[in-house]
Design a protein around this motif. Structure first.
Motif, PDB file in Angstrom:
ATOM      1  N   LEU A 118       0.806  -1.223   0.000  1.00 35.89           N
ATOM      2  CA  LEU A 118       0.000   0.000   0.000  1.00 35.89           C
ATOM      3  C   LEU A 118       0.841   1.276   0.000  1.00 35.89           C
ATOM      4  O   LEU A 118       0.314   2.352  -0.288  1.00 35.89           O
ATOM      5  N   GLY A 119       2.124   1.144   0.301  1.00 35.57           N
ATOM      6  CA  GLY A 119       2.977   2.321   0.302  1.00 35.57           C
ATOM      7  C   GLY A 119       2.445   3.389   1.264  1.00 35.57           C
ATOM      8  O   GLY A 119       1.823   3.093   2.281  1.00 35.57           O
ATOM      9  N   SER A 120       2.676   4.660   0.928  1.00 32.63           N
ATOM     10  CA  SER A 120       2.191   5.775   1.768  1.00 32.63           C
ATOM     11  C   SER A 120       0.877   6.292   1.199  1.00 32.63           C
ATOM     12  O   SER A 120       0.738   7.488   0.882  1.00 32.63           O
ATOM     13  N   TYR A 121      -0.080   5.406   1.087  1.00 35.31           N
ATOM     14  CA  TYR A 121      -1.334   5.769   0.429  1.00 35.31           C
ATOM     15  C   TYR A 121      -2.102   6.850   1.188  1.00 35.31           C
ATOM     16  O   TYR A 121      -2.727   7.725   0.574  1.00 35.31           O
ATOM     17  N   GLN A 122      -2.063   6.808   2.512  1.00 40.67           N
ATOM     18  CA  GLN A 122      -2.821   7.805   3.282  1.00 40.67           C
ATOM     19  C   GLN A 122      -2.273   9.218   3.071  1.00 40.67           C
ATOM     20  O   GLN A 122      -3.039  10.171   2.891  1.00 40.67           O
ATOM     21  N   ASP A 123      -0.947   9.351   3.051  1.00 41.82           N
ATOM     22  CA  ASP A 123      -0.347  10.667   2.813  1.00 41.82           C
ATOM     23  C   ASP A 123      -0.708  11.186   1.427  1.00 41.82           C
ATOM     24  O   ASP A 123      -0.996  12.371   1.253  1.00 41.82           O
ATOM     25  N   GLN A 160      -1.246   4.519  -8.663  1.00 41.75           N
ATOM     26  CA  GLN A 160       0.144   4.953  -8.799  1.00 41.75           C
ATOM     27  C   GLN A 160       0.977   4.570  -7.585  1.00 41.75           C
ATOM     28  O   GLN A 160       2.111   4.090  -7.703  1.00 41.75           O
ATOM     29  N   VAL A 161       0.415   4.780  -6.400  1.00 43.32           N
ATOM     30  CA  VAL A 161       1.170   4.621  -5.157  1.00 43.32           C
ATOM     31  C   VAL A 161       1.261   3.162  -4.710  1.00 43.32           C
ATOM     32  O   VAL A 161       2.318   2.700  -4.244  1.00 43.32           O
ATOM     33  N   CYS A 162       0.154   2.424  -4.835  1.00 41.89           N
ATOM     34  CA  CYS A 162       0.113   1.037  -4.344  1.00 41.89           C
ATOM     35  C   CYS A 162       0.649   0.074  -5.405  1.00 41.89           C
ATOM     36  O   CYS A 162       0.396   0.249  -6.593  1.00 41.89           O
TER      37      CYS A 162
END
Length: 280
Positions: A118-123, A160-162
């Motif tokens: 998930l990487g930094s999906y929240q940011d 893109q992020v995940c």
């Protein structure tokens, strides 16, 4: 039975199943006896003719086909338990060897749920949401339009992020499902698949390629949202499911919702996940 597991790319796997000839022969004899009991041979009572006489009347390929149908499902399920596998698609199976008086061998390929990073999906999502924090009065239609545009932007950012590594088997399975659904819809419309392709100026190969891109995007998004739902601990209660079903006035649609409540729960969980993302 013995099994050998090979891990493949994207959470796919291959299992080689080796079934001893003695086990194959035992099932073959059972199938043969069942068929023999139904065969009538002139000069003998039903099912009482000698085996060699009945053998001449029985199609061996049909017997072996039924043997495979009885051996393979149980053998495959046992192999899954043995190796702790949880496939999410039906296996693609080939018979590697199936000769008389020799052990039989099957190769089954399938795929488990892919691993999601998930990487930094929240940011990343908070950055999108921050742009819409300043409230301005809008018409309801404009507000809905803004909401949909925001959701589309969030979805693009998640893709893109995940990171999701899909197996070729998983993508192929989804493409085949989409193609089968299209062919069924075309036939219900009174056209042949060839006629449909001609009217659209398409070829089967080009259409499969379009569906492949569609399948990859849809699958990635599905797994990403499911992983985020787990991360955000989003759960759907039976009461929420019942509320949706109760609001449906059409009896047939209401029954369909009840029969497929697991799909309804999945849809509600996905909607809840997107709502939570838009509020980060």
């Amino acid at each position: 039975m013995t099994t050998a597991l090979t891990r493949l790319a994207g959470s796919a796997f291959e299992i080689t199943l080796t079934v001893p000839w003695a086990d194959v022969k035992k099932i073959y004899d059972q199938v043969f006896d069942e068929l023999a009991a139904e065969i009538e041979v002139e000069g003998f009572r039903k099912g009482k003719a000698p085996k060699d006489v009945i053998s001449a009347k029985v199609d061996k390929s049909k017997i072996y086909g039924e043997v495979v149908n009885r051996i393979l499902p149980e053998s495959y399920q046992n192999a899954l338990k043995e190796h702790g596998l949880k496939p999410i698609i039906s296996p693609k199976v080939q018979i590697a060897s199936g000769e008389e008086d020799k052990d039989w061998q099957f190769i089954a390929k399938a795929s488990e749920k892919p691993i999601i990073d998930l990487g930094s999906y929240q940011d990343a999502i908070k950055t999108i949401n921050a742009k819409g924090k300043i409230w301005t009065p809008n018409e309801p239609k404009k507000e809905e339009q803004d909401k949909q545009e925001k959701i589309s932007e969030i979805i693009d950012k998640l893709l893109q992020v995940c990171k999701v590594e899909l197996s070729e088997l998983l993508v192929e399975s989804e493409v085949n499902r989409l193609m089968a659904q299209l062919i069924d819809d075309v036939r219900q419309a009174g056209l042949t698949f060839e006629q449909y392709l001609e009217t659209k100026g398409e070829t089967s190969e080009k259409l499969r390629q379009k569906y492949r891109l569609q399948a990859e995007t849809a699958l990635k998004l599905e797994f990403i949202l499911d992983a985020i739902a787990d991360d955000l601990k989003i759960e759907i209660t039976q009461k929420e499911i019942d509320n949706v079903i109760d609001k449906e006035v059409d009896p047939e649609k209401k029954k369909s919702l009840k029969d497929q409540s697991y799909l309804l729960a999945s849809m509600l969980r996905r909607e809840g996940t997107i709502d939570k993302l838009t509020a980060l």
